[in-house]
Write a protein that holds these residues in place. Structure first.
Motif, mmCIF file in Angstrom:
data_model
loop_
_atom_site.group_PDB
_atom_site.id
_atom_site.type_symbol
_atom_site.label_atom_id
_atom_site.label_comp_id
_atom_site.label_asym_id
_atom_site.label_seq_id
_atom_site.Cartn_x
_atom_site.Cartn_y
_atom_site.Cartn_z
ATOM 1 N N THR A 1 29.320 38.397 35.859
ATOM 2 C CA THR A 1 30.448 38.335 36.199
ATOM 3 C C THR A 1 30.736 39.620 36.764
ATOM 4 O O THR A 1 31.194 40.470 37.959
ATOM 5 N N GLY A 2 30.795 40.667 35.738
ATOM 6 C CA GLY A 2 31.648 42.073 36.292
ATOM 7 C C GLY A 2 30.917 42.829 36.440
ATOM 8 O O GLY A 2 31.584 43.264 37.732
ATOM 9 N N THR A 3 29.276 42.873 36.806
ATOM 10 C CA THR A 3 28.395 43.535 38.107
ATOM 11 C C THR A 3 29.249 42.677 39.251
ATOM 12 O O THR A 3 29.090 43.612 40.576
ATOM 13 N N MET A 4 29.476 41.944 39.589
ATOM 14 C CA MET A 4 29.355 41.193 41.259
ATOM 15 C C MET A 4 30.974 41.495 41.245
ATOM 16 O O MET A 4 31.117 41.463 42.380
ATOM 17 N N ALA A 5 31.887 41.587 40.338
ATOM 18 C CA ALA A 5 33.304 41.805 40.573
ATOM 19 C C ALA A 5 33.161 43.249 40.904
ATOM 20 O O ALA A 5 34.330 43.644 41.830
ATOM 21 N N MET A 6 32.500 44.599 40.213
ATOM 22 C CA MET A 6 32.493 45.178 40.572
ATOM 23 C C MET A 6 31.895 45.722 42.679
ATOM 24 O O MET A 6 32.509 46.351 42.801
ATOM 25 N N LEU A 7 30.924 45.330 42.254
ATOM 26 C CA LEU A 7 30.899 45.154 43.687
ATOM 27 C C LEU A 7 31.358 45.237 44.635
ATOM 28 O O LEU A 7 32.034 45.332 45.939
ATOM 29 N N ALA A 8 32.091 43.843 44.451
ATOM 30 C CA ALA A 8 33.520 43.094 45.360
ATOM 31 C C ALA A 8 34.443 44.142 45.588
ATOM 32 O O ALA A 8 35.216 44.219 46.884
ATOM 33 N N CYS A 9 34.492 44.868 44.182
ATOM 34 C CA CYS A 9 35.821 45.606 44.794
ATOM 35 C C CYS A 9 35.636 46.868 45.487
ATOM 36 O O CYS A 9 36.134 47.769 45.888
ATOM 37 N N GLY A 10 34.437 47.436 45.192
ATOM 38 C CA GLY A 10 33.688 48.346 46.239
ATOM 39 C C GLY A 10 33.838 48.474 47.319
ATOM 40 O O GLY A 10 34.183 48.659 48.534
ATOM 41 N N ALA A 11 33.330 46.760 47.245
ATOM 42 C CA ALA A 11 33.386 46.432 49.387
ATOM 43 C C ALA A 11 34.581 46.545 49.813
ATOM 44 O O ALA A 11 35.340 46.416 51.099
ATOM 45 N N HIS A 12 36.454 45.449 49.125
ATOM 46 C CA HIS A 12 36.820 45.666 49.948
ATOM 47 C C HIS A 12 38.014 46.735 49.230
ATOM 48 O O HIS A 12 39.796 46.396 49.389
ATOM 49 N N GLN A 13 37.937 47.753 48.809
ATOM 50 C CA GLN A 13 38.952 48.665 48.056
ATOM 51 C C GLN A 13 39.758 48.523 46.675
ATOM 52 O O GLN A 13 41.176 48.595 47.818
ATOM 53 N N VAL A 14 39.064 47.370 46.118
ATOM 54 C CA VAL A 14 40.653 46.910 45.173
ATOM 55 C C VAL A 14 40.079 47.633 43.969
ATOM 56 O O VAL A 14 38.878 47.994 43.804
ATOM 57 N N SER A 15 41.028 48.464 43.167
ATOM 58 C CA SER A 15 41.140 48.643 42.223
ATOM 59 C C SER A 15 41.158 47.965 40.750
ATOM 60 O O SER A 15 41.066 48.540 38.929
ATOM 61 N N ASP A 16 41.954 47.125 40.867
ATOM 62 C CA ASP A 16 41.603 45.976 39.971
ATOM 63 C C ASP A 16 41.135 44.389 39.810
ATOM 64 O O ASP A 16 40.537 43.787 40.781
#
Length: 271
Positions: A203-218
């Motif tokens: 879950t944490g890894t997929m969230a990290m990848l999604a943040c990178g794709a959508h420029q989200v920091s939280d």
């Protein structure tokens, strides 16, 4: 007062709000029939004694949970919007990836009051319990979580430090391969710890990848799994070594029910 109900596949979550004030929340797991579980939850929580004026419902079992028998004005809310709204309200953020760890896991991008479903994964609490039943003969979440608390991840997970001394971006404590060190000497407790860590890290890894794709920091984390000390510790590691800031929201286990109640302010489709 508005009662928000999130009737999911394995639990029903309740939240009573008076305006923006959270009066009470309640989490009822081990669902059999949704209507029966809702009635149990209302009785055990004491919510029936509160002056509820309206009811809002969401979740896969929302239409079957028996909320219509309460005799109060009722509306149905989008579960994805409720996830995003609840996560933002509880975390105080309006630009975040909201991750709901339920039976499966849902990713919602929240920006300025708009909520976009990015997708999800079938890996979640249901996966954890299925593996626990099949591999360890564990039949309740509490039993699995207690075993995991007693286990040693180093007996089942292959870590960077098992392979080499690490590098600037690869700390020796990070996981190289989940469960790759499991052996006949690994105990049921070790396996439980490894299975829980597998779900949390995926879950944490997929969230990290999604943040990178959508420029989200939280990343705002919701769901019953966030109540576990292992979750807090694991997501602290993610915050330490990766770019996003992982936040476990207060009332995270009932956040979608809270979001459901909050969204009724914009809903005029009472029946």
């Amino acid at each position: 007062m508005i009662l928000g109900i999130d009737a999911g596949t394995s639990a029903v979550k309740l939240a009573v709000l008076d305006g923006d004030r959270i009066c009470t929340t309640y989490y009822q797991s081990n669902c059999d029939t949704s209507a029966h579980t809702l009635q149990q939850a209302l009785e055990h929580s004491g919510i029936r004694s509160l002056p509820i004026t309206h009811v809002a419902v969401t979740g896969l079992n929302g239409s079957r949970c028996g909320a219509d028998t309460m005799g109060l004005p009722l509306c149905t809310v989008s579960e994805l919007d409720a996830i995003g709204c609840g996560g933002c309200f509880l975390s105080g953020r309006d630009d975040a990836l909201v991750v709901n760890m339920g039976t499966g896991t849902t990713f919602v991008l929240a920006r300025n009051g708009a909520y976009t479903h990015l997708g999800g994964t079938g890996i979640g609490g249901g996966t954890l319990m299925g593996l626990g039943r099949g591999l360890l003969g564990v039949h309740t979440p509490d039993e699995l979580f207690q075993l995991a608390n007693e286990g040693d991840l180093g007996q089942v997970d292959l870590r960077i430090g098992d392979l080499f001394e690490g590098s600037e971006t690869l700390d020796p404590s990070l996981t190289s391969s989940n469960l790759a060190k499991a052996s006949p000497d690994s105990t049921r407790a070790d396996w439980s710890a490894g299975l829980l860590n597998l779900v949390l890290e995926c879950t944490g890894t997929m969230a990290m990848l999604a943040c990178g794709a959508h420029q989200v920091s939280d990343v705002v984390l919701l769901g019953a799994l966030t109540r576990l000390p292992q979750a807090k510790a694991r997501f602290q590691v993610f915050t330490q070594f990766y770019a996003p800031n992982y936040v476990i929201a207060p009332h995270a286990d009932c956040a979608t029910a809270i979001g459901t109640a909050l969204l009724t302010k914009e809903n005029t489709s009472w029946i």
